[in-house]
Structures are given as structure tokens and as C-alpha cells.
Design a protein around this motif. Structure first.
Motif, short mmCIF file in Angstrom:
data_model
loop_
_atom_site.label_atom_id
_atom_site.label_comp_id
_atom_site.label_asym_id
_atom_site.label_seq_id
_atom_site.Cartn_x
_atom_site.Cartn_y
_atom_site.Cartn_z
N GLU A 44 -7.29 -98.87 -18.75
CA GLU A 44 -8.65 -98.22 -19.10
C GLU A 44 -9.79 -98.33 -18.14
OE1 GLU A 44 -11.24 -95.88 -21.18
OE2 GLU A 44 -8.91 -96.10 -21.57
N PRO A 45 -10.29 -99.51 -17.80
CA PRO A 45 -11.27 -99.67 -16.84
C PRO A 45 -10.96 -99.06 -15.51
CG PRO A 45 -10.93 -101.78 -17.41
CD PRO A 45 -9.80 -100.80 -18.19
N THR A 46 -9.74 -98.45 -15.05
CA THR A 46 -9.40 -97.79 -13.77
C THR A 46 -9.70 -96.33 -14.45
OG1 THR A 46 -7.75 -99.26 -12.65
CG2 THR A 46 -7.39 -96.85 -12.62
N ARG A 47 -9.43 -95.98 -15.39
CA ARG A 47 -9.59 -94.46 -15.91
C ARG A 47 -11.01 -94.31 -16.15
NH1 ARG A 47 -5.29 -95.41 -19.65
NH2 ARG A 47 -6.74 -95.36 -21.43
N GLN A 48 -11.85 -95.24 -16.64
CA GLN A 48 -13.32 -94.97 -16.33
C GLN A 48 -14.01 -94.88 -15.14
OE1 GLN A 48 -14.68 -98.38 -18.61
NE2 GLN A 48 -13.97 -97.52 -20.86
N MET A 49 -13.74 -95.66 -14.15
CA MET A 49 -13.90 -95.45 -12.75
C MET A 49 -13.43 -94.16 -12.27
SD MET A 49 -13.06 -98.00 -9.44
CE MET A 49 -14.36 -99.14 -9.63
N VAL A 50 -12.28 -93.59 -12.47
CA VAL A 50 -11.59 -92.52 -11.62
C VAL A 50 -12.60 -91.37 -12.16
CG1 VAL A 50 -9.82 -91.06 -11.49
CG2 VAL A 50 -9.52 -93.54 -11.16
N ASP A 51 -13.02 -91.57 -13.47
CA ASP A 51 -13.81 -90.42 -14.17
C ASP A 51 -15.19 -90.20 -13.60
OD1 ASP A 51 -11.64 -89.61 -15.63
OD2 ASP A 51 -12.35 -90.77 -17.55
N THR A 52 -15.70 -91.19 -12.96
CA THR A 52 -16.95 -91.19 -12.53
C THR A 52 -17.02 -90.39 -11.08
OG1 THR A 52 -16.87 -93.21 -11.37
CG2 THR A 52 -17.61 -93.30 -13.58
N TRP A 53 -15.76 -90.52 -10.19
CA TRP A 53 -15.58 -89.91 -9.13
C TRP A 53 -15.97 -88.31 -8.95
CZ3 TRP A 53 -10.79 -93.04 -7.30
CH2 TRP A 53 -11.04 -94.18 -7.35
N ALA A 54 -16.46 -87.93 -8.22
CA ALA A 54 -16.59 -86.47 -8.04
C ALA A 54 -15.30 -85.87 -7.16
CB ALA A 54 -18.00 -86.04 -7.10
N ASP A 55 -15.18 -84.73 -7.53
CA ASP A 55 -13.93 -84.24 -7.04
C ASP A 55 -14.03 -84.16 -5.41
OD1 ASP A 55 -12.99 -83.59 -9.52
OD2 ASP A 55 -13.72 -81.47 -9.55
N ASP A 56 -15.08 -84.07 -5.04
CA ASP A 56 -15.26 -83.99 -3.50
C ASP A 56 -15.51 -85.42 -2.89
OD1 ASP A 56 -17.75 -84.22 -4.53
OD2 ASP A 56 -18.30 -82.61 -2.93
N ALA A 57 -15.44 -86.27 -3.86
CA ALA A 57 -15.78 -87.77 -3.14
C ALA A 57 -14.67 -88.71 -2.39
CB ALA A 57 -16.05 -88.83 -4.41
N HIS A 58 -14.46 -87.92 -1.15
CA HIS A 58 -13.38 -88.35 -0.27
C HIS A 58 -13.60 -89.72 0.34
CE1 HIS A 58 -11.59 -84.53 -1.33
NE2 HIS A 58 -12.42 -83.86 -0.52
N PHE A 59 -12.72 -90.25 1.06
CA PHE A 59 -12.90 -91.58 1.71
C PHE A 59 -14.17 -91.43 2.69
CE2 PHE A 59 -12.14 -94.51 5.17
CZ PHE A 59 -12.17 -95.62 4.40
N ASP A 60 -15.14 -92.41 2.54
CA ASP A 60 -16.34 -92.37 3.53
C ASP A 60 -16.23 -93.65 4.24
OD1 ASP A 60 -18.81 -92.17 4.56
OD2 ASP A 60 -19.81 -91.87 2.66
N PRO A 61 -16.05 -93.36 5.57
CA PRO A 61 -15.87 -94.70 6.53
C PRO A 61 -17.29 -95.16 6.85
CG PRO A 61 -15.53 -92.57 7.51
CD PRO A 61 -15.66 -92.26 6.24
N ALA A 62 -18.17 -94.65 6.43
CA ALA A 62 -19.73 -95.08 6.74
C ALA A 62 -19.90 -96.01 5.51
CB ALA A 62 -20.58 -93.86 6.39
N VAL A 63 -19.47 -96.01 4.50
CA VAL A 63 -19.88 -97.34 3.37
C VAL A 63 -19.05 -98.46 3.76
CG1 VAL A 63 -19.41 -97.76 1.05
CG2 VAL A 63 -20.13 -95.55 1.62
N CYS A 64 -19.64 -99.37 4.11
CA CYS A 64 -19.11 -100.71 4.40
C CYS A 64 -18.19 -101.36 3.33
CB CYS A 64 -20.31 -101.66 4.77
SG CYS A 64 -19.76 -103.22 5.43
#
Length: 275
Positions: free
Chosen positions: A248-268
Motif C-alpha cells: 500500500e505505501p508503494t501505491r501511495q507513493m507511485v500515485d504522487t508521481w506525475a506521468d512525465d516524472a522521469h529519472f532526474d540525474p540532477a537530484v542527488c
């Protein structure tokens, strides 16, 4: 990948090439991530050690908390998952599959290239962040060996993206470790440093490389072994923190991700900050 990057290590075009290799299905790790209660989404919190989503009333997930009670200061000083991989999601399943297919008897070369690109992006952008957080340069890299005694495992080639010298980046020893426990047919149960052997005396800051983290038993077992073998500091770099949509916590987290929230190498992945 290392060979072709000489002379353009910090180039934006090269970053984009690496990011294109990683693809669209990996997701950025949320270190210290927590939604306040006032938002529209349910509160989501990640484990302070492994960055897995968990019950917001706790500081550590169950596995990390149990291990801390058993081993205390022998555990790794820092665990750095480079990405999330999600099982059971209609579009994010591909990256989860890569982490299995890259090491098949007939491995996926494309999956191996994606994982090498992920490791190299970390090295180019965030190795310094790891060394500052640990307060010591990397002295050696050790790969978690296969518990199934799989021959010619490709993970050392991926770890070489962090260990090998290239251009202005100095190299460090890629120290072999052996699995000496009972051969496994499934996932490790618990954390056992006696499952591993390292035939070298260690010192300084040793980085353990693991492909996936579900409960972390293998990686932390080898980290404890490295510390007992002389390492003063130990960090663990994991290609992917594995998540399951049945949790359930995984579903809650994934639901917060925008559809275009691809991997961002600038986030440390070390600090959680964007730079």
C-alpha cells in the motif's frame, strides 16, 4: 561507455546520451521524502536507510530496524539507492524487468547498457556528494557476489563504471568477494556476514555495489564483512530500490508521481537535493 566518454565527461550532450540509455522507466529516489498531512495525497514517508516507502509513524522500515537492533554500528554508514524500480505497474515494469534480464544466462545487452549508464551518471554527478557525506574518498569497490554461484555475473562490469580510471577520474581497486554460504534457490533470508569471504585486508572507505534492494540482507551482510576486514567506512550503492505495487505505501507513493516524472540525474541520491 567509459571509453567513449573520455574528453566529454561533463558535457551536457553526453549526459543526455546517458539519460537516453537509462530510459523512461526508472524513477528518482526520494530521500527524506514526506508529504505533510494537509495535502490531498495520503502521507508518504520513506525509510531513513533504504528509501523504501513505509508507515509514516516509523523512522525505519521493518527490515532495516530489525537489522539495526542486531548489528548496530557494524552496518553500512550510508545506503544509496540510485533509482526506484516498480513491480506490477503497467508502464514502469520495464525497468524492473531490466534488473532481472541483465543477468540471465542469455542476458539483455540493452539492459546492461542502461544499468551502466545509471552508474556512470551517479559517478559523474554525485560521487563527490557520497565522499563528502562519508568524509572520505573511495578506497575500494566490492560487488555483492551471486548467492546462486552464477558464473560470469555482469555486475562487476557495471561496478567498473565507478571503479575504473577514465579521463580525470582516478581508479580504485575492484576487490573481489566470494559467496561461501549455502547455495540459494531464492532470496536471502536475514543478514549473515559469514556468507561472504574477502581475500584482502581493507582500509578506508569501501563501497559495496548491489543491483537490487528488497530487504538489503546481502548488501548489508557484505558491508559487515568488509568492516570486519578492516574498512573504516562502508557505503552501499544500489542500482535500484525495488518496490511492489501490492504494498500500500508503494501505491501511495507511485500515485504522487506525475506521468512525465522521469529519472532526474540532477537530484542527488545522497542528499535528496537537486543540483
Amino acid at each position: 561507455i567509459l571509453h567513449c566518454c573520455r574528453g566529454v565527461l561533463n558535457g551536457q550532450a553526453f549526459d543526455q546520451q546517458l539519460l537516453a540509455l537509462v530510459g523512461y522507466h526508472a524513477r528518482t529516489v526520494r530521500r527524506g521524502f514526506k508529504y505533510p498531512e494537509a495535502t490531498l495525497f495520503p502521507q508518504v514517508k520513506v525509510c531513513a536507510v533504504c528509501c523504501g516507502p513505509m508507515n509514516p509513524y516509523y523512522h525505519l522500515c521493518y527490515a532495516c530496524n530489525e537489522r539495526k537492533s542486531a548489528f548496530e554500528s557494524e552496518l553500512a554508514d550510508l545506503v544509496i539507492p540510485l533509482s526506484y524500480a516498480v513491480r506490477g505497474h503497467p508502464t514502469l515494469q520495464q525497468f524492473y524487468s531490466d534488473l532481472n534480464q541483465y543477468k540471465f544466462d542469455q542476458p539483455s545487452a540493452a539492459a546492461q547498457q542502461r544499468l551502466k549508464a545509471l552508474m556512470l551518471l551517479f559517478r559523474l554527478h554525485h560521487q563527490g556528494c557520497l565522499e563528502r557525506a562519508i568524509d572520505a574518498p573511495i578506497s575500494a569497490v566490492i560487488v555483492v557476489p551471486s548467492g546462486k554461484n552464477r558464473a560470469n555475473h555482469p555486475l562487476p562490469d557495471i561496478a567498473a563504471m565507478l571503479a575504473s580510471a577514465s579521463g580525470d577520474l582516478p581508479g580504485v581497486p575492484l576487490v573481489p568477494a566470494r559467496f561461501v554460504g549455502q547455495p540459494r534457490t531464492g532470496r536471502a533470508q536475514g543478514t549473515n556476514p559469514y556468507d561472504f569471504a574477502i581475500d584482502y585486508q581493507l582500509s578506508g572507505h569501501v563501497v559495496i555495489i548491489e543491483d537490487t534492494w528488497v530487504t538489503g540482507g546481502n548488501a548489508q551482510g557484505l558491508a559487515i564483512k568488509a568492516r570486519r576486514q578492516g574498512a573504516e567506512k562502508v557505503s552501499i550503492v544500489v542500482l535500484a530500490r525495488m518496490l511492489d505495487m501490492k504494498f500500500e505505501p508503494t501505491r501511495q507513493m507511485v500515485d504522487t508521481w506525475a506521468d512525465d516524472a522521469h529519472f532526474d540525474p540532477a537530484v542527488c541520491p545522497v542528499t535528496g537535493e537537486r543540483h
